[in-house]
Motif scaffolding. Sequence first.
Motif, PDB file in Angstrom:
ATOM      1  N   LEU A  79       0.858  -1.184   0.000  1.00  0.00           N
ATOM      2  CA  LEU A  79       0.000   0.000   0.000  1.00  0.00           C
ATOM      3  C   LEU A  79       0.893   1.232   0.000  1.00  0.00           C
ATOM      4  O   LEU A  79       1.557   1.534   1.003  1.00  0.00           O
ATOM      5  N   THR A  80       0.931   1.957  -1.106  1.00  0.00           N
ATOM      6  CA  THR A  80       1.860   3.071  -1.227  1.00  0.00           C
ATOM      7  C   THR A  80       1.202   4.386  -1.598  1.00  0.00           C
ATOM      8  O   THR A  80       1.833   5.429  -1.473  1.00  0.00           O
ATOM      9  N   VAL A  85      -5.280   2.862  -0.458  1.00  0.00           N
ATOM     10  CA  VAL A  85      -6.063   2.781   0.773  1.00  0.00           C
ATOM     11  C   VAL A  85      -7.551   2.832   0.448  1.00  0.00           C
ATOM     12  O   VAL A  85      -8.351   2.064   1.006  1.00  0.00           O
ATOM     13  N   ARG A  86      -7.935   3.714  -0.455  1.00  0.00           N
ATOM     14  CA  ARG A  86      -9.349   3.789  -0.836  1.00  0.00           C
ATOM     15  C   ARG A  86      -9.803   2.462  -1.447  1.00  0.00           C
ATOM     16  O   ARG A  86     -10.920   1.998  -1.181  1.00  0.00           O
ATOM     17  N   ARG A  87      -8.949   1.876  -2.261  1.00  0.00           N
ATOM     18  CA  ARG A  87      -9.299   0.593  -2.878  1.00  0.00           C
ATOM     19  C   ARG A  87      -9.417  -0.501  -1.823  1.00  0.00           C
ATOM     20  O   ARG A  87     -10.357  -1.305  -1.865  1.00  0.00           O
ATOM     21  N   ALA A 134     -16.717   4.257   0.760  1.00  0.00           N
ATOM     22  CA  ALA A 134     -17.102   2.860   0.587  1.00  0.00           C
ATOM     23  C   ALA A 134     -18.505   2.602   1.111  1.00  0.00           C
ATOM     24  O   ALA A 134     -19.278   1.826   0.524  1.00  0.00           O
ATOM     25  N   GLU A 135     -18.862   3.253   2.204  1.00  0.00           N
ATOM     26  CA  GLU A 135     -20.214   3.102   2.758  1.00  0.00           C
ATOM     27  C   GLU A 135     -21.262   3.628   1.780  1.00  0.00           C
ATOM     28  O   GLU A 135     -22.295   2.988   1.557  1.00  0.00           O
TER      29      GLU A 135
END
Length: 347
Positions: A79-80, A85-87, A134-135
């Motif tokens: 994770l870079t 992070v969103r994914r 995401a929600e």
Amino acid sequence: MTGAVPPEQGRDLAALPKAHLHLHSTGSMRHATLVELAYRSGVRLPESLRSPSPPPLRDVDSRGWFRFQRLYDVARSVLTTEDDVRRLVREAAEDEAAEGSGWLEIQVDPSGYAARYGGVTPFLELFLAAAREAEELTGVGIGVIVAANRTRHPLDARTLARLAVRYAGAGVVGFGLSNDERRGATSEFARAFAIARHGGLPTVPHAGELRGPEHVRAVLEVADPARLGHGVRAAEDPALLEELARRGTACEVCPASNVSLGVAERPEDVPLRQLLAAGVPVALGADDPLLFGSRLTAQYALARSAHGLDDAALAALARSSVESSFAPEDRKRRLLAGIERWLATPP
């Protein structure tokens, strides 16, 4: 819940509304996403992570923990970017929706990402924004548990507790303490727990996984937890089970990870029935699907196949997960009504 129910005769467990209360952020990652991001970032994955099958973790001396932690750290390193992070959070929510989860409490230790994302505060803000996105996309409600790492200095835990309190009401719903239960003196984290509680956040520390009832009692005294991450070793002490039931302290039981790490030899050895018989609230969890190989619905399937729980008992487990959650009351009511509809529908 006295006899095993053949899977083909039971209701669809993925359609059972439920809450998922024990899921770690990096461990929620899809294997395909891990491989893709590793290739893009130039991270060389060990063979055990290149395979889609869960890695072997069991070890007589370490109970598999040190191998697990090394693999977890490698997975986190892919994770870079902010989009990564969103994914991660979006895909976790999509998977929960497919599993029937209407509410997810995802646990994250911001200190593990701070160096790459500009500090603990910017990372937590990014993670909370990703959860809101995401929600909205999936309809799965998401609460974030900020978890300190018990292998780090207790002052770090105090910093994270203050951070969690700062964002209470903005997506943070609890404060936890995770990593190797055998490391660090729990009493040294008392101040961090007090900061969280005084700030209105319930505490949800890990306990009763790698250590036995004596440590569960210590955690009850120090943290006054709303729930225990795992808690299964409390079954070794009937008096402790009575206390957990009296307090209403829920145990987040993760059958697949218990077997993978050697806490239980076989799925049927996880003391699920003992906890339920004692009246202890139980919420099933998947822990780290990336490393343990199964998500939430599979834990309900294990409760059916290995413990002989019928659909009424499985619905009761789902009900307990919702009632033990920190979800808003209106979402709880909708999920509980959905559970009753599931149970009223013929298999």
